[in-house]
Scaffold this motif. Structure first.
Motif, PDB file in Angstrom:
ATOM      1  N   ALA B  33      14.988  12.144  -9.583  1.00 43.70           N
ATOM      2  CA  ALA B  33      15.879  12.332  -8.433  1.00 43.70           C
ATOM      3  C   ALA B  33      16.204  13.808  -8.252  1.00 43.70           C
ATOM      4  O   ALA B  33      16.087  14.597  -9.181  1.00 43.70           O
ATOM      5  N   LYS B  34      16.604  14.148  -7.049  1.00 45.76           N
ATOM      6  CA  LYS B  34      16.909  15.548  -6.710  1.00 45.76           C
ATOM      7  C   LYS B  34      17.995  16.107  -7.636  1.00 45.76           C
ATOM      8  O   LYS B  34      17.936  17.252  -8.043  1.00 45.76           O
ATOM      9  N   SER B  35      18.968  15.264  -7.967  1.00 48.51           N
ATOM     10  CA  SER B  35      20.095  15.766  -8.764  1.00 48.51           C
ATOM     11  C   SER B  35      19.893  15.521 -10.257  1.00 48.51           C
ATOM     12  O   SER B  35      20.810  15.652 -11.035  1.00 48.51           O
ATOM     13  N   MET B  38      16.977   9.846 -13.240  1.00 50.71           N
ATOM     14  CA  MET B  38      17.831   8.693 -12.974  1.00 50.71           C
ATOM     15  C   MET B  38      17.101   7.424 -13.425  1.00 50.71           C
ATOM     16  O   MET B  38      15.920   7.252 -13.173  1.00 50.71           O
ATOM     17  N   THR B  47      21.352   1.954  -3.449  1.00 51.68           N
ATOM     18  CA  THR B  47      21.313   3.416  -3.505  1.00 51.68           C
ATOM     19  C   THR B  47      20.150   3.947  -2.685  1.00 51.68           C
ATOM     20  O   THR B  47      19.098   3.327  -2.618  1.00 51.68           O
ATOM     21  N   VAL B  48      20.366   5.104  -2.065  1.00 49.57           N
ATOM     22  CA  VAL B  48      19.264   5.846  -1.449  1.00 49.57           C
ATOM     23  C   VAL B  48      19.281   7.240  -2.053  1.00 49.57           C
ATOM     24  O   VAL B  48      20.309   7.901  -2.051  1.00 49.57           O
ATOM     25  N   THR B  49      18.163   7.659  -2.596  1.00 54.52           N
ATOM     26  CA  THR B  49      18.117   8.941  -3.297  1.00 54.52           C
ATOM     27  C   THR B  49      16.925   9.755  -2.840  1.00 54.52           C
ATOM     28  O   THR B  49      15.868   9.198  -2.559  1.00 54.52           O
ATOM     29  N   ARG B  50      17.127  11.048  -2.802  1.00 56.77           N
ATOM     30  CA  ARG B  50      15.960  11.926  -2.550  1.00 56.77           C
ATOM     31  C   ARG B  50      15.272  12.198  -3.859  1.00 56.77           C
ATOM     32  O   ARG B  50      15.930  12.406  -4.882  1.00 56.77           O
ATOM     33  N   ARG B  71       7.708  14.564  -3.879  1.00 56.47           N
ATOM     34  CA  ARG B  71       8.951  14.414  -3.099  1.00 56.47           C
ATOM     35  C   ARG B  71       9.032  13.031  -2.449  1.00 56.47           C
ATOM     36  O   ARG B  71       8.113  12.241  -2.560  1.00 56.47           O
ATOM     37  N   TYR B  73      11.643   9.539  -1.197  1.00 54.43           N
ATOM     38  CA  TYR B  73      12.903   8.813  -1.212  1.00 54.43           C
ATOM     39  C   TYR B  73      12.780   7.578  -2.063  1.00 54.43           C
ATOM     40  O   TYR B  73      11.713   6.981  -2.156  1.00 54.43           O
ATOM     41  N   GLU B  75      14.828   3.882  -2.576  1.00 55.03           N
ATOM     42  CA  GLU B  75      15.860   3.030  -1.997  1.00 55.03           C
ATOM     43  C   GLU B  75      15.880   1.730  -2.779  1.00 55.03           C
ATOM     44  O   GLU B  75      14.831   1.119  -3.001  1.00 55.03           O
ATOM     45  N   TYR B  82      12.163   0.483  -2.927  1.00 55.58           N
ATOM     46  CA  TYR B  82      11.055   1.173  -2.274  1.00 55.58           C
ATOM     47  C   TYR B  82      11.014   2.612  -2.751  1.00 55.58           C
ATOM     48  O   TYR B  82      12.062   3.225  -2.921  1.00 55.58           O
ATOM     49  N   LEU B  84       9.316   5.904  -1.102  1.00 59.64           N
ATOM     50  CA  LEU B  84       8.542   6.451   0.019  1.00 59.64           C
ATOM     51  C   LEU B  84       8.212   7.888  -0.335  1.00 59.64           C
ATOM     52  O   LEU B  84       9.111   8.700  -0.516  1.00 59.64           O
ATOM     53  N   THR B  85       6.941   8.189  -0.457  1.00 61.16           N
ATOM     54  CA  THR B  85       6.561   9.548  -0.851  1.00 61.16           C
ATOM     55  C   THR B  85       5.287   9.953  -0.139  1.00 61.16           C
ATOM     56  O   THR B  85       4.543   9.095   0.330  1.00 61.16           O
TER      57      THR B  85
END
Lengths: 310, 130
Positions: B33-35, B38, B47-50, B71, B73, B75, B82, B84-85
């Motif tokens: 995850a971006k942060s 996870m 949850t939706v995460t970048r 990169r 998302y 979800e 899902y 999505l990349t």
């Protein structure tokens, strides 16, 4: 003898042509399945992205992404025309070129400046010949468009839209209905219009046949329960770009499938015509040959008679 | 999605614009995850995460699968998830770093190509009729 020889060489060359058209038809029909599958895969991705955007739109009421906002004044229109690199595909190119030209003329007569982006050699040749000012030309991707191609094109368009150089973006492409039927279609890419409760141009979804049905949508829970990391706004900002890339990619795939379908149909009828022609020529050839033989026989007989009479 | 997720599993689909890379039930997912990294187990809150470019780890029935993603998302809602990349590569434990490098390099090259394509496109557009 001369006449029948001539017909024979014509038959030979027609058979040669038929071989080529038949081969092209077979290549196109094998490609079309693949092209359709690619559309299908892209739709799955698109549906996922639309799902996330709709969820976010439902959660945050005030969205203010620059790509969702129409510009105050509409002065410049960017038209992206999707044509093919190669010919021999029936009316495919001329149909889509006609639609692009109509769109350009309509915008000009409405007093707007038009910026023309063209994909495909055929479109480039036509519009250059007609003296239109083309800003950008993308070639060599109508055969097998990749996502990266679509992304490059979209980036260029988005940067111009954000800078305020263009106020509206329209894509003209050919929608694939089935191998025998293609539909030249127009679609507004930017600004993304809100229609009804959907925060995306319903038109886009409709045009690209993307349906987010309640059962398929994974968000059946109240919006407030969804956790966004890092924040809804940040996720939205980036996913909207992804949405635009995928839309452009989708139109490229549709166009490729249409081109292949059109080529298949055109080559099918060309092969059929060649078949008919060969049949006819063979008949003529036989007739000419028989005539020749009859003539020779009567010559011999009359010659013999002359000898006997002597 | 015809296959229903089992009680204690997550039904995960990894989708790129060009293909579905992975579809199936899993026990555990670890995400770049971006942060930060996870972990997701069944029953995770919606949850939706970048995602950033990195390695996604999937564990199902004790077998681990590694997939490099570029990169995108993530979800999850209920039992369905899902990813999505833009690009996903199935890899193995020895080649993790190589995969990430490849994905990153691809991205850098893409940046260069973007510039080149832009120049070429403008040049072709500017060519006058012969």
């Amino acid at each position: 003898m001369e006449k029948s020889q001539e017909i024979r060489s014509r038959i030979k060359s027609t058979i040669g042509t038929r071989k080529i058209t038949k081969a092209m038809e077979m290549i196109a029909s094998s490609k079309i399945k693949k092209a359709q599958n690619r559309i299908f895969e892209a739709r799955a991705f698109m549906a996922g992205i639309v799902d996330v955007i709709t969820d976010i739109a439902g959660q945050t009421n005030s969205l203010s992404d620059p790509l969702l906002m129409p510009h105050k004044e509409e002065k410049t229109v960017l038209i992206l025309g999707v044509t093919a690199d190669r010919g021999l595909c029936g009316g495919y190119n001329s149909n889509i070129i006609r639609l692009i030209e109509k769109t350009v003329k309509n915008s000009i007569s409405a007093g707007k400046t038009v910026k023309l982006f063209i994909i495909g050699t055929r479109g480039r040749n036509y519009f250059r010949y007609m003296g239109y000012d083309i800003e950008m030309v993308y070639e060599n991707l109508s055969d097998y468009p990749r996502f990266l191609d679509a992304r490059e094109i979209s980036r260029e368009i988005i940067s111009r839209y954000i800078k305020g150089e263009v106020d509206r973006v329209i894509i003209c492409f050919t929608k694939f209905k089935n191998p025998a039927e293609q539909l030249p279609t127009m679609l507004q890419l930017l600004p993304i219009v809100k229609q009804g409760s959907m925060y995306l141009a319903d038109g886009v979804l409709e045009q690209l046949d993307i349906k987010v049905t309640p059962e398929e949508s994974i968000s059946q829970m109240p919006f407030a329960e969804i956790l966004y990391d890092p924040s809804p706004r940040e996720v939205l900002e980036s996913i909207i770009l992804e949405y635009i890339y995928t839309t452009v990619y989708g139109t490229l795939l549709e166009a490729t499938a249409s081109e292949t379908g059109a080529r298949m149909t055109a080559m099918k009828s060309a092969s059929k015509n060649a078949d008919d022609m060969i049949k006819e020529l063979v008949l003529i050839y036989h007739r000419a040959r028989q005539q020749q033989i009859t003539m020779e026989i009567s010559e011999i007989i009359s010659g013999t008679f002359a000898l006997i009479n002597e | 999605m015809e296959v229903k997720g089992k009680e204690n599993k997550i039904f995960l689909s990894i989708i790129t614009p060009e293909e579905k890379v992975f579809v199936g039930n899993v026990d555990f997912i670890s995400l770049p995850a971006k942060s930060g990294s996870m972990g997701v187990l069944p029953g995770h809150i919606p949850t939706v995460t970048r995602l950033k470019t990195g390695i996604l780890k999937i564990i199902n029935d004790g077998t681990t699968t590694y997939i490099g993603v570029c990169r995108g998302y993530f979800e999850i809602m209920g039992t369905k998830a899902y990813v999505l990349t833009e690009r996903a590569i199935i890899t193995d434990v020895e080649n993790l770093e190589k995969t990430v490098l490849e994905l990153k390099k691809k991205h850098d090259i893409t940046q260069e190509i973007t510039e080149d394509t832009k120049r070429v496109s403008q040049a072709v557009a500017g060519l006058k009729k012969l």
